[in-house]
Design a protein around this motif. Structure first.
Motif, short mmCIF file in Angstrom:
data_model
loop_
_atom_site.label_atom_id
_atom_site.label_comp_id
_atom_site.label_asym_id
_atom_site.label_seq_id
_atom_site.Cartn_x
_atom_site.Cartn_y
_atom_site.Cartn_z
N LEU A 226 25.21 31.48 -64.64
CA LEU A 226 26.46 30.75 -64.87
C LEU A 226 27.56 31.68 -65.35
N TRP A 227 27.20 32.65 -66.18
CA TRP A 227 28.18 33.63 -66.65
C TRP A 227 28.69 34.47 -65.47
N ILE A 228 27.76 34.97 -64.67
CA ILE A 228 28.14 35.78 -63.50
C ILE A 228 28.96 34.95 -62.52
N GLY A 229 28.54 33.72 -62.26
CA GLY A 229 29.25 32.84 -61.35
C GLY A 229 30.66 32.52 -61.83
N GLY A 230 30.80 32.26 -63.13
CA GLY A 230 32.12 31.98 -63.69
C GLY A 230 33.06 33.17 -63.55
N LYS A 231 32.53 34.35 -63.77
CA LYS A 231 33.33 35.57 -63.62
C LYS A 231 33.72 35.78 -62.15
N LEU A 232 32.79 35.55 -61.25
CA LEU A 232 33.06 35.70 -59.82
C LEU A 232 34.10 34.69 -59.35
N ALA A 233 33.97 33.44 -59.79
CA ALA A 233 34.94 32.41 -59.40
C ALA A 233 36.33 32.75 -59.93
N TYR A 234 36.40 33.24 -61.15
CA TYR A 234 37.69 33.65 -61.72
C TYR A 234 38.35 34.72 -60.85
N LYS A 235 37.58 35.73 -60.48
CA LYS A 235 38.14 36.82 -59.67
C LYS A 235 38.57 36.32 -58.29
N ASN A 236 37.77 35.44 -57.68
CA ASN A 236 38.12 34.91 -56.36
C ASN A 236 39.40 34.08 -56.42
N ILE A 237 39.51 33.22 -57.42
CA ILE A 237 40.72 32.39 -57.58
C ILE A 237 41.92 33.28 -57.86
N LYS A 238 41.75 34.25 -58.72
CA LYS A 238 42.83 35.17 -59.08
C LYS A 238 43.31 35.95 -57.85
N ASN A 239 42.39 36.25 -56.93
CA ASN A 239 42.75 37.00 -55.72
C ASN A 239 43.21 36.09 -54.58
N GLY A 240 43.39 34.81 -54.86
CA GLY A 240 43.94 33.89 -53.87
C GLY A 240 42.97 33.35 -52.84
N LYS A 241 41.68 33.46 -53.10
CA LYS A 241 40.69 32.92 -52.16
C LYS A 241 40.74 31.40 -52.18
N SER A 242 40.34 30.78 -51.09
CA SER A 242 40.36 29.32 -51.01
C SER A 242 39.34 28.71 -51.96
N LEU A 243 39.57 27.47 -52.30
CA LEU A 243 38.69 26.77 -53.21
C LEU A 243 37.28 26.63 -52.63
N LEU A 244 37.20 26.31 -51.35
CA LEU A 244 35.89 26.13 -50.71
C LEU A 244 35.12 27.46 -50.63
N LEU A 245 35.81 28.54 -50.29
CA LEU A 245 35.15 29.85 -50.23
C LEU A 245 34.69 30.26 -51.63
N THR A 246 35.52 30.03 -52.64
CA THR A 246 35.15 30.34 -54.01
C THR A 246 33.92 29.55 -54.43
N SER A 247 33.90 28.26 -54.07
CA SER A 247 32.76 27.40 -54.39
C SER A 247 31.50 27.89 -53.69
N PHE A 248 31.63 28.27 -52.43
CA PHE A 248 30.47 28.77 -51.68
C PHE A 248 29.92 30.05 -52.32
N LYS A 249 30.80 30.98 -52.66
CA LYS A 249 30.35 32.22 -53.28
C LYS A 249 29.71 31.95 -54.65
N TYR A 250 30.35 31.08 -55.43
CA TYR A 250 29.81 30.72 -56.74
C TYR A 250 28.41 30.13 -56.59
N SER A 251 28.27 29.15 -55.73
CA SER A 251 26.99 28.47 -55.54
C SER A 251 25.93 29.41 -55.00
N THR A 252 26.31 30.26 -54.06
CA THR A 252 25.36 31.21 -53.48
C THR A 252 24.85 32.19 -54.53
N VAL A 253 25.75 32.74 -55.32
CA VAL A 253 25.34 33.72 -56.33
C VAL A 253 24.45 33.08 -57.39
N VAL A 254 24.86 31.93 -57.90
CA VAL A 254 24.07 31.27 -58.94
C VAL A 254 22.68 30.92 -58.40
N ASN A 255 22.63 30.31 -57.22
CA ASN A 255 21.33 29.92 -56.65
C ASN A 255 20.49 31.13 -56.25
#
Length: 170
Positions: free
Chosen positions: A74-103
């Protein structure tokens, strides 16, 4: 006197911390309740504890490892989602990356522990966690991962206060 770039860095660090906290506050209760439900639902549905005992006996140690890995993921996923959102990635792509990394982290840990603790039929014991990885990644991408990504996006898009700057005195 702090410069503007130092203040911006502090604001960004604060938003990162809030993003990781959001990942924990939403993800941890839902994830831990899901683990508990997975263990207890057979007992509740059938009224007999045999299947629950089999699940705990077979995957008990691996489940403990999954929960510990989940808290780190969850810590790693939260950090990854922050970076993706900050870099302008779409919400769905950010969610997919977050979910993939955590799982990926939790189910890899689960499989490693199964591989180290099971003496026979390791391959057969790996099939349920591999299926769970795929199913959980798909489901969380469109549910919890999307909610967490949305909340992190809101945190990052929240305007910051300007205190004691030239713009405030004009």
């Amino acid at each position: 006197m702090a410069t503007i770039s130092e203040r911006n860095a502090k604001r960004m660090e604060e938003k990162l911390k809030q993003s990781i906290l959001t990942s924990y506050l939403i993800g941890a209760p839902i994830g831990i309740l899901t683990v508990i439900a997975t263990i207890w639902i057979p007992l509740l549905l059938t009224g007999e504890g045999l299947l629950t005992m089999v699940i705990i006996g077979t995957y008990g140690i691996s489940t403990i490892g999954l929960v510990v890995a989940f808290l780190n993921a969850l810590w790693i996923g939260g950090k990854l989602a922050y970076k993706n959102i900050k870099n302008g990635k779409s919400l769905l792509l950010t969610s997919f990356k977050y979910s993939t990394v955590v799982n990926l982290i939790i189910w890899t840990t689960f499989c490693l522990i199964v591989g180290l603790t099971v003496a026979e039929e390791k391959f057969l014991m790996m099939i349920p966690p591999i299926i769970a990885f795929v199913v959980c990644t798909v489901l969380t991408t469109f549910s919890i991962g999307l909610l967490i990504s949305y909340m992190i996006k809101r945190i990052n898009n929240k305007p910051t206060e300007i205190k004691n700057t030239v713009a405030n005195t004009v």
